[in-house]
Design a protein around this motif. Structure first.
Motif: not given
Length: 180
Positions: A49-52, A82-91, A93-103
Protein backbone atom coordinates in the motif's frame (compact mmCIF):
# COMPACT_ATOMS: atom_id res chain seq x y z
CA UNK A 1 4.04 -23.47 -26.77
CA UNK A 2 1.95 -20.51 -27.84
CA UNK A 3 3.25 -16.98 -27.42
CA UNK A 4 1.46 -14.88 -24.81
CA UNK A 5 -0.45 -12.07 -26.50
CA UNK A 6 -1.40 -8.52 -25.59
CA UNK A 7 -5.09 -7.65 -25.50
CA UNK A 8 -5.25 -5.60 -28.69
CA UNK A 9 -8.95 -4.82 -28.83
CA UNK A 10 -9.95 -1.85 -26.64
CA UNK A 11 -13.51 -3.20 -26.41
CA UNK A 12 -12.13 -6.46 -24.95
CA UNK A 13 -10.11 -4.50 -22.39
CA UNK A 14 -13.20 -2.57 -21.34
CA UNK A 15 -15.22 -5.79 -21.01
CA UNK A 16 -12.55 -7.33 -18.77
CA UNK A 17 -12.30 -4.16 -16.67
CA UNK A 18 -16.06 -4.04 -16.16
CA UNK A 19 -16.20 -7.74 -15.30
CA UNK A 20 -13.38 -7.48 -12.76
CA UNK A 21 -14.68 -4.25 -11.26
CA UNK A 22 -18.05 -5.89 -10.60
CA UNK A 23 -16.62 -9.14 -9.27
CA UNK A 24 -13.42 -8.32 -7.36
CA UNK A 25 -11.92 -4.87 -6.66
CA UNK A 26 -8.50 -6.35 -5.86
CA UNK A 27 -8.31 -8.15 -9.20
CA UNK A 28 -9.61 -5.06 -10.99
CA UNK A 29 -6.85 -2.95 -9.42
CA UNK A 30 -4.25 -5.54 -10.39
CA UNK A 31 -5.48 -5.54 -14.00
CA UNK A 32 -5.62 -1.74 -14.21
CA UNK A 33 -2.12 -1.27 -12.81
CA UNK A 34 -0.77 -3.88 -15.23
CA UNK A 35 -2.30 -2.49 -18.41
CA UNK A 36 -1.56 1.13 -17.51
CA UNK A 37 2.07 0.91 -16.38
CA UNK A 38 3.97 -1.96 -17.97
CA UNK A 39 5.30 -3.08 -14.59
CA UNK A 40 6.39 -6.75 -14.48
CA UNK A 41 3.74 -9.01 -12.97
CA UNK A 42 5.99 -10.22 -10.13
CA UNK A 43 6.70 -6.58 -9.22
CA UNK A 44 2.99 -5.72 -9.27
CA UNK A 45 2.21 -8.66 -6.99
CA UNK A 46 4.79 -7.42 -4.48
CA UNK A 47 3.44 -3.87 -4.29
CA UNK A 48 2.54 -2.66 -0.84
CA UNK A 49 0.00 0.00 0.00
CA UNK A 50 2.84 2.42 0.83
CA UNK A 51 4.04 2.08 -2.79
CA UNK A 52 0.84 3.75 -4.06
CA UNK A 53 -0.17 6.03 -1.18
CA UNK A 54 1.76 8.32 1.16
CA UNK A 55 1.56 8.40 4.97
CA UNK A 56 -1.68 10.39 4.76
CA UNK A 57 -3.19 7.77 2.42
CA UNK A 58 -3.13 10.23 -0.49
CA UNK A 59 -2.44 8.64 -3.87
CA UNK A 60 1.12 9.05 -5.05
CA UNK A 61 1.95 10.37 -8.53
CA UNK A 62 4.30 7.50 -9.34
CA UNK A 63 5.09 3.94 -8.40
CA UNK A 64 8.86 3.79 -7.96
CA UNK A 65 10.42 0.37 -8.62
CA UNK A 66 14.15 -0.17 -9.07
CA UNK A 67 14.74 3.49 -9.94
CA UNK A 68 12.03 3.44 -12.61
CA UNK A 69 8.98 5.61 -12.16
CA UNK A 70 5.60 4.42 -13.39
CA UNK A 71 2.92 7.11 -13.58
CA UNK A 72 -0.28 6.59 -11.58
CA UNK A 73 -2.92 7.85 -13.99
CA UNK A 74 -6.56 8.72 -13.22
CA UNK A 75 -7.78 5.17 -13.85
CA UNK A 76 -5.25 3.64 -11.45
CA UNK A 77 -5.86 6.38 -8.88
CA UNK A 78 -9.62 5.78 -8.93
CA UNK A 79 -9.14 2.01 -8.69
CA UNK A 80 -6.86 2.46 -5.66
CA UNK A 81 -9.44 4.71 -3.97
CA UNK A 82 -12.23 2.20 -4.62
CA UNK A 83 -10.07 -0.66 -3.37
CA UNK A 84 -8.96 0.89 -0.08
CA UNK A 85 -12.26 2.53 0.89
CA UNK A 86 -13.74 0.98 4.04
CA UNK A 87 -10.67 -1.18 4.53
CA UNK A 88 -8.38 -0.84 7.47
CA UNK A 89 -5.13 -1.47 5.61
CA UNK A 90 -1.72 -0.91 7.09
CA UNK A 91 0.78 0.89 4.85
CA UNK A 92 2.96 -2.25 4.91
CA UNK A 93 0.11 -4.46 3.69
CA UNK A 94 0.48 -6.06 0.29
CA UNK A 95 -2.01 -4.65 -2.21
CA UNK A 96 -2.68 -8.08 -3.67
CA UNK A 97 -2.69 -10.11 -0.50
CA UNK A 98 -3.70 -13.73 -0.56
CA UNK A 99 -6.82 -14.66 1.37
CA UNK A 100 -4.86 -17.51 2.95
CA UNK A 101 -1.93 -15.50 4.32
CA UNK A 102 -0.50 -12.03 4.69
CA UNK A 103 1.67 -12.67 1.64
CA UNK A 104 0.92 -11.52 -1.90
CA UNK A 105 -0.82 -13.83 -4.33
CA UNK A 106 1.61 -15.76 -6.52
CA UNK A 107 2.09 -15.82 -10.28
CA UNK A 108 0.02 -18.97 -10.76
CA UNK A 109 -2.89 -17.31 -8.96
CA UNK A 110 -2.50 -14.27 -11.22
CA UNK A 111 -2.61 -16.56 -14.24
CA UNK A 112 -5.85 -18.13 -12.98
CA UNK A 113 -7.39 -14.68 -12.40
CA UNK A 114 -6.52 -13.52 -15.92
CA UNK A 115 -7.52 -16.77 -17.59
CA UNK A 116 -10.86 -16.85 -15.77
CA UNK A 117 -11.62 -13.21 -16.67
CA UNK A 118 -10.80 -13.76 -20.35
CA UNK A 119 -12.89 -16.94 -20.47
CA UNK A 120 -15.86 -15.35 -18.70
CA UNK A 121 -15.72 -12.44 -21.15
CA UNK A 122 -15.49 -14.85 -24.13
CA UNK A 123 -12.25 -13.35 -25.41
CA UNK A 124 -10.14 -15.62 -27.58
CA UNK A 125 -6.48 -14.84 -26.93
CA UNK A 126 -3.54 -16.75 -25.50
CA UNK A 127 -3.19 -15.08 -22.13
CA UNK A 128 -0.41 -15.27 -19.58
CA UNK A 129 1.17 -13.22 -16.83
CA UNK A 130 2.94 -11.01 -19.36
CA UNK A 131 -0.34 -10.17 -21.11
CA UNK A 132 -0.89 -7.11 -18.91
CA UNK A 133 2.57 -5.76 -19.61
CA UNK A 134 2.35 -6.49 -23.32
CA UNK A 135 -1.09 -4.87 -23.48
CA UNK A 136 0.35 -1.70 -22.01
CA UNK A 137 3.28 -1.71 -24.44
CA UNK A 138 1.12 -2.45 -27.46
CA UNK A 139 -1.31 0.41 -26.85
CA UNK A 140 1.34 2.82 -25.57
CA UNK A 141 3.32 2.27 -28.76
CA UNK A 142 0.36 3.00 -31.04
CA UNK A 143 -0.61 6.11 -29.06
CA UNK A 144 2.87 7.61 -28.62
CA UNK A 145 5.38 5.81 -30.89
CA UNK A 146 7.82 6.33 -27.99
CA UNK A 147 10.29 3.55 -28.75
CA UNK A 148 12.94 4.89 -26.36
CA UNK A 149 10.70 4.65 -23.27
CA UNK A 150 9.36 1.22 -24.21
CA UNK A 151 12.84 -0.17 -24.91
CA UNK A 152 13.91 1.04 -21.47
CA UNK A 153 11.04 -0.42 -19.44
CA UNK A 154 10.94 -3.67 -21.43
CA UNK A 155 14.74 -3.92 -21.47
CA UNK A 156 14.91 -4.52 -25.22
CA UNK A 157 18.02 -3.63 -27.22
CA UNK A 158 16.38 -2.93 -30.55
CA UNK A 159 13.13 -1.71 -32.04
CA UNK A 160 12.79 -5.02 -33.87
CA UNK A 161 12.92 -7.16 -30.69
CA UNK A 162 10.57 -4.75 -28.92
CA UNK A 163 7.96 -4.93 -31.69
CA UNK A 164 8.24 -8.74 -31.80
CA UNK A 165 7.74 -8.91 -28.04
CA UNK A 166 4.67 -6.66 -28.26
CA UNK A 167 3.24 -8.73 -31.14
CA UNK A 168 3.35 -5.80 -33.53
CA UNK A 169 3.84 -7.32 -36.95
CA UNK A 170 3.55 -4.41 -39.32
CA UNK A 171 4.88 -1.07 -38.18
CA UNK A 172 4.42 0.47 -41.62
CA UNK A 173 1.85 3.23 -41.70
CA UNK A 174 0.77 4.13 -45.20
CA UNK A 175 0.42 7.81 -46.02
CA UNK A 176 -1.35 8.14 -49.37
CA UNK A 177 -1.92 11.88 -49.31
CA UNK A 178 1.58 13.08 -48.42
CA UNK A 179 3.30 15.52 -50.76
CA UNK A 180 5.69 18.47 -50.48
Amino acid sequence: MEKVQPIKNIHDIERIKLHLKESNKRNYLLFVIGINTGIKSNQILNLKLKDVVDNNYDIRQYIDIENKKYFINKVISQAIKEFIVNKNLDLDSYLFESQKSNLPINRSHLYRILNKAVNECNIDIHIGNETLRKTFGYHYYYKTRDIKYLKEIFNKASKKTLLEYLDIEDDFVECKEFFL
